[in-house]
Design a protein around this motif. Sequence first.
Motif, PDB file in Angstrom:
ATOM      1  N   GLY A 191       0.821  -1.216   0.000  1.00 22.72           N
ATOM      2  CA  GLY A 191       0.000   0.000   0.000  1.00 22.72           C
ATOM      3  C   GLY A 191       0.848   1.257   0.000  1.00 22.72           C
ATOM      4  N   ILE A 192       0.895   1.954  -1.144  1.00 18.32           N
ATOM      5  CA  ILE A 192       1.734   3.158  -1.193  1.00 18.32           C
ATOM      6  C   ILE A 192       0.903   4.420  -1.434  1.00 18.32           C
ATOM      7  CG2 ILE A 192       3.904   2.035  -1.860  1.00 18.32           C
ATOM      8  CD1 ILE A 192       3.191   3.021  -4.783  1.00 18.32           C
ATOM      9  N   GLU A 193      -0.445   4.289  -1.401  1.00 18.58           N
ATOM     10  CA  GLU A 193      -1.278   5.481  -1.507  1.00 18.58           C
ATOM     11  C   GLU A 193      -1.111   6.251  -0.188  1.00 18.58           C
ATOM     12  OE1 GLU A 193      -2.654   2.355  -1.057  1.00 18.58           O
ATOM     13  OE2 GLU A 193      -2.136   1.844  -3.136  1.00 18.58           O
ATOM     14  N   PRO A 194      -1.144   7.594  -0.267  1.00 20.92           N
ATOM     15  CA  PRO A 194      -0.805   8.434   0.901  1.00 20.92           C
ATOM     16  C   PRO A 194      -1.481   7.987   2.195  1.00 20.92           C
ATOM     17  CG  PRO A 194      -1.181   9.822  -1.008  1.00 20.92           C
ATOM     18  CD  PRO A 194      -1.459   8.411  -1.450  1.00 20.92           C
ATOM     19  N   GLU A 195      -2.774   7.737   2.146  1.00 25.14           N
ATOM     20  CA  GLU A 195      -3.485   7.426   3.384  1.00 25.14           C
ATOM     21  C   GLU A 195      -3.015   6.107   3.992  1.00 25.14           C
ATOM     22  OE1 GLU A 195      -8.047   7.263   4.150  1.00 25.14           O
ATOM     23  OE2 GLU A 195      -7.578   9.053   2.933  1.00 25.14           O
ATOM     24  N   ASN A 196      -2.943   5.117   3.102  1.00 33.26           N
ATOM     25  CA  ASN A 196      -2.474   3.795   3.480  1.00 33.26           C
ATOM     26  C   ASN A 196      -1.072   3.858   4.105  1.00 33.26           C
ATOM     27  OD1 ASN A 196      -2.996   1.023   3.483  1.00 33.26           O
ATOM     28  ND2 ASN A 196      -3.697   1.120   1.358  1.00 33.26           N
ATOM     29  N   LEU A 197      -0.205   4.588   3.421  1.00 32.79           N
ATOM     30  CA  LEU A 197       1.195   4.723   3.827  1.00 32.79           C
ATOM     31  C   LEU A 197       1.313   5.371   5.212  1.00 32.79           C
ATOM     32  CD1 LEU A 197       3.967   4.154   2.595  1.00 32.79           C
ATOM     33  CD2 LEU A 197       3.940   6.428   1.591  1.00 32.79           C
ATOM     34  N   SER A 198       0.582   6.473   5.395  1.00 34.68           N
ATOM     35  CA  SER A 198       0.630   7.164   6.691  1.00 34.68           C
ATOM     36  C   SER A 198       0.201   6.221   7.805  1.00 34.68           C
ATOM     37  CB  SER A 198      -0.333   8.355   6.696  1.00 34.68           C
ATOM     38  OG  SER A 198       0.045   9.285   5.727  1.00 34.68           O
ATOM     39  N   ARG A 224       7.828   8.558  -6.746  1.00 40.46           N
ATOM     40  CA  ARG A 224       8.800   8.420  -5.656  1.00 40.46           C
ATOM     41  C   ARG A 224       8.910   9.720  -4.862  1.00 40.46           C
ATOM     42  NH1 ARG A 224      14.112   7.332  -7.577  1.00 40.46           N
ATOM     43  NH2 ARG A 224      14.588   6.678  -5.452  1.00 40.46           N
ATOM     44  N   LYS A 225       8.911  10.828  -5.594  1.00 38.92           N
ATOM     45  CA  LYS A 225       9.017  12.129  -4.934  1.00 38.92           C
ATOM     46  C   LYS A 225       7.812  12.367  -4.020  1.00 38.92           C
ATOM     47  CE  LYS A 225       9.380  16.980  -6.181  1.00 38.92           C
ATOM     48  NZ  LYS A 225       9.664  17.922  -7.273  1.00 38.92           N
ATOM     49  N   GLU A 226       6.626  12.037  -4.515  1.00 41.35           N
ATOM     50  CA  GLU A 226       5.414  12.221  -3.709  1.00 41.35           C
ATOM     51  C   GLU A 226       5.462  11.363  -2.436  1.00 41.35           C
ATOM     52  OE1 GLU A 226       2.325  13.452  -7.308  1.00 41.35           O
ATOM     53  OE2 GLU A 226       2.043  11.541  -6.263  1.00 41.35           O
ATOM     54  N   ILE A 227       5.921  10.135  -2.610  1.00 40.63           N
ATOM     55  CA  ILE A 227       6.031   9.255  -1.433  1.00 40.63           C
ATOM     56  C   ILE A 227       7.005   9.863  -0.411  1.00 40.63           C
ATOM     57  CG2 ILE A 227       6.859   7.003  -0.613  1.00 40.63           C
ATOM     58  CD1 ILE A 227       5.838   5.822  -3.313  1.00 40.63           C
ATOM     59  N   PHE A 228       8.167  10.278  -0.884  1.00 40.73           N
ATOM     60  CA  PHE A 228       9.171  10.887   0.006  1.00 40.73           C
ATOM     61  C   PHE A 228       8.591  12.111   0.725  1.00 40.73           C
ATOM     62  CE2 PHE A 228      12.906   8.775  -2.198  1.00 40.73           C
ATOM     63  CZ  PHE A 228      13.477   8.249  -1.051  1.00 40.73           C
ATOM     64  N   GLN A 229       7.977  13.023  -0.036  1.00 39.62           N
ATOM     65  CA  GLN A 229       7.468  14.264   0.556  1.00 39.62           C
ATOM     66  C   GLN A 229       6.407  13.958   1.611  1.00 39.62           C
ATOM     67  OE1 GLN A 229       9.232  16.657   0.103  1.00 39.62           O
ATOM     68  NE2 GLN A 229       9.567  17.328  -2.024  1.00 39.62           N
ATOM     69  N   HIS A 230       5.637  12.930   1.340  1.00 36.52           N
ATOM     70  CA  HIS A 230       4.573  12.547   2.247  1.00 36.52           C
ATOM     71  C   HIS A 230       5.134  11.938   3.542  1.00 36.52           C
ATOM     72  CE1 HIS A 230       0.523  11.348   3.288  1.00 36.52           C
ATOM     73  NE2 HIS A 230       0.995  10.151   3.593  1.00 36.52           N
ATOM     74  N   ILE A 231       6.236  11.230   3.385  1.00 33.40           N
ATOM     75  CA  ILE A 231       6.743  10.419   4.496  1.00 33.40           C
ATOM     76  C   ILE A 231       7.790  11.152   5.350  1.00 33.40           C
ATOM     77  CG2 ILE A 231       8.732   9.213   3.465  1.00 33.40           C
ATOM     78  CD1 ILE A 231       5.839   7.308   4.911  1.00 33.40           C
ATOM     79  N   ASP A 250      15.394  18.036  -4.482  1.00 35.04           N
ATOM     80  CA  ASP A 250      14.169  18.352  -3.740  1.00 35.04           C
ATOM     81  C   ASP A 250      14.043  17.525  -2.459  1.00 35.04           C
ATOM     82  OD1 ASP A 250      13.516  20.188  -5.629  1.00 35.04           O
ATOM     83  OD2 ASP A 250      11.898  19.021  -6.562  1.00 35.04           O
ATOM     84  N   ILE A 251      14.348  16.235  -2.580  1.00 38.61           N
ATOM     85  CA  ILE A 251      14.197  15.349  -1.410  1.00 38.61           C
ATOM     86  C   ILE A 251      15.175  15.753  -0.309  1.00 38.61           C
ATOM     87  CG2 ILE A 251      14.261  12.945  -0.600  1.00 38.61           C
ATOM     88  CD1 ILE A 251      12.061  13.698  -2.742  1.00 38.61           C
ATOM     89  N   VAL A 252      16.435  15.980  -0.707  1.00 37.64           N
ATOM     90  CA  VAL A 252      17.449  16.387   0.276  1.00 37.64           C
ATOM     91  C   VAL A 252      17.040  17.713   0.914  1.00 37.64           C
ATOM     92  CG1 VAL A 252      19.862  17.120   0.572  1.00 37.64           C
ATOM     93  CG2 VAL A 252      19.335  15.104  -0.820  1.00 37.64           C
ATOM     94  N   GLY A 253      16.560  18.658   0.071  1.00 32.50           N
ATOM     95  CA  GLY A 253      16.117  19.962   0.584  1.00 32.50           C
ATOM     96  C   GLY A 253      15.009  19.817   1.623  1.00 32.50           C
ATOM     97  N   SER A 254      13.999  19.026   1.300  1.00 27.49           N
ATOM     98  CA  SER A 254      12.882  18.808   2.237  1.00 27.49           C
ATOM     99  C   SER A 254      13.351  18.172   3.535  1.00 27.49           C
ATOM    100  CB  SER A 254      11.834  17.880   1.616  1.00 27.49           C
ATOM    101  OG  SER A 254      11.213  18.496   0.534  1.00 27.49           O
ATOM    102  N   ALA A 255      14.183  17.172   3.400  1.00 26.97           N
ATOM    103  CA  ALA A 255      14.662  16.458   4.589  1.00 26.97           C
ATOM    104  C   ALA A 255      15.434  17.412   5.501  1.00 26.97           C
ATOM    105  CB  ALA A 255      15.523  15.266   4.177  1.00 26.97           C
TER     106      ALA A 255
END
Lengths: 232, 232
Positions: free
Chosen positions: B48-55, B88-95, B114-119
């Motif tokens: 399950g990698i949809e945002p809700e499922n993942l959270s 992948r980017k959406e998953i990272f940003q969400h997680i 972007d991922i490094v910046g967000s982190a």
Amino acid sequence: MIKIGRLNLGNAPRVAAVITDDKNGQSLKNAIKQGADLLELRIDFFKGIEPENLSKTVRKIKQSRLPLIATVRSKTEGGKKSLTDRQRKEIFQHIIPIVDAVDIELSSKNIIKDIVGSAKKQNKKVIVSYHNFKETPSDGKLNKIIKDSKKAGADIIKLAAMARNMQDILRLANLTLKHKNLITLSMGSMAKISRVIFPIFGSLITYGEVGVSTASGQMPLNILKKELELYK
Amino acid sequence: MIKIGRLNLGNAPRVAAVITDDKNGQSLKNAIKQGADLLELRIDFFKGIEPENLSKTVRKIKQSRLPLIATVRSKTEGGKKSLTDRQRKEIFQHIIPIVDAVDIELSSKNIIKDIVGSAKKQNKKVIVSYHNFKETPSDGKLNKIIKDSKKAGADIIKLAAMARNMQDILRLANLTLKHKNLITLSMGSMAKISRVIFPIFGSLITYGEVGVSTASGQMPLNILKKELELYK
């Protein structure tokens, strides 16, 4: 491929049990039970080293049919008993006919030539050994020791050196990978891993405890066997 | 000293359990029971990698109070699912807000910045990783990868490379000893030993199986813990 007795070396790590003439032959019993591939007789740890006593003990050990290495370690390289060169030479000469290999220090300058000569004449293998309890010498010095040991007639060269840091362990691992017919081991508090990884990098024999501990970093033989099985 | 969550890295080998969203949370249960120090969420293995499922899944895992590394491995570096960069980017940003660190490939050129910046903005640690399933690159190439990873913002650099011979394993061990803040591992049939010795040479984290195997040479976590204890 090089052999000690009927045992091939080099196609798989071989585990030697370090044996003394302890009461009831307990270390021998442990060695057999735990699956040692060969035995190192540490005669400098023996209580009875008079010729008759010695023959009797070794003949008993020989019944195990495991290949035997005779070692009469000199005091300066970690031996237990203080023996004169003459005493050591007599022990070697007496024991060579009934063992499969001898281990003699490169530093035993007064007797090495005679011992190697006797062993060769009787078709026994010669391990020339070097022990350093202070440090792991430079690569240049280690290469010189290998060269000198070959010149002295070594079939196998054994290098045992104190590891003062992890770099020392890596250097000795690298040397093991580069040369043939070496036995290598690191000593010291970080060195236990060398008993398992050096055989993987090509060290012909690794030594396990079966009752008496003769070097720092040594492991019980049954654990050593399990570890080699895990990483083979 | 570098930290992931509250966990100090570098003073002792740390063991990460590789976790998926398997049924009944079995891999998480195993990880806790076997004493994992932290968890790597292999989100590319998740069903399950949809945002809700993942959270929901990650919040559940978070109850273990173990530090979490989020990994959405790209297909080209061994990922299970084929995901677009955008996915992948959406998953990272969400997680990112709910984990302690991310692991992103140096080769993920379109999204790494972007991922490094967000982190970084959210005070999460960044592991920049490199996987090579064919070979262990030359020392020169490996040093270049380390340099480029630092430039990309890595707090920690992870190098995983196929060992084609024992020399490859020694080279990577040597690199581990020379650099700070590395995670290193060799892959392949001879590489199991690297999971134990590289941490001894300074690799910050070693990864153990608790149900799903994600790389060759990986060992069950409970055995890995025992081995590290034996050689510490």
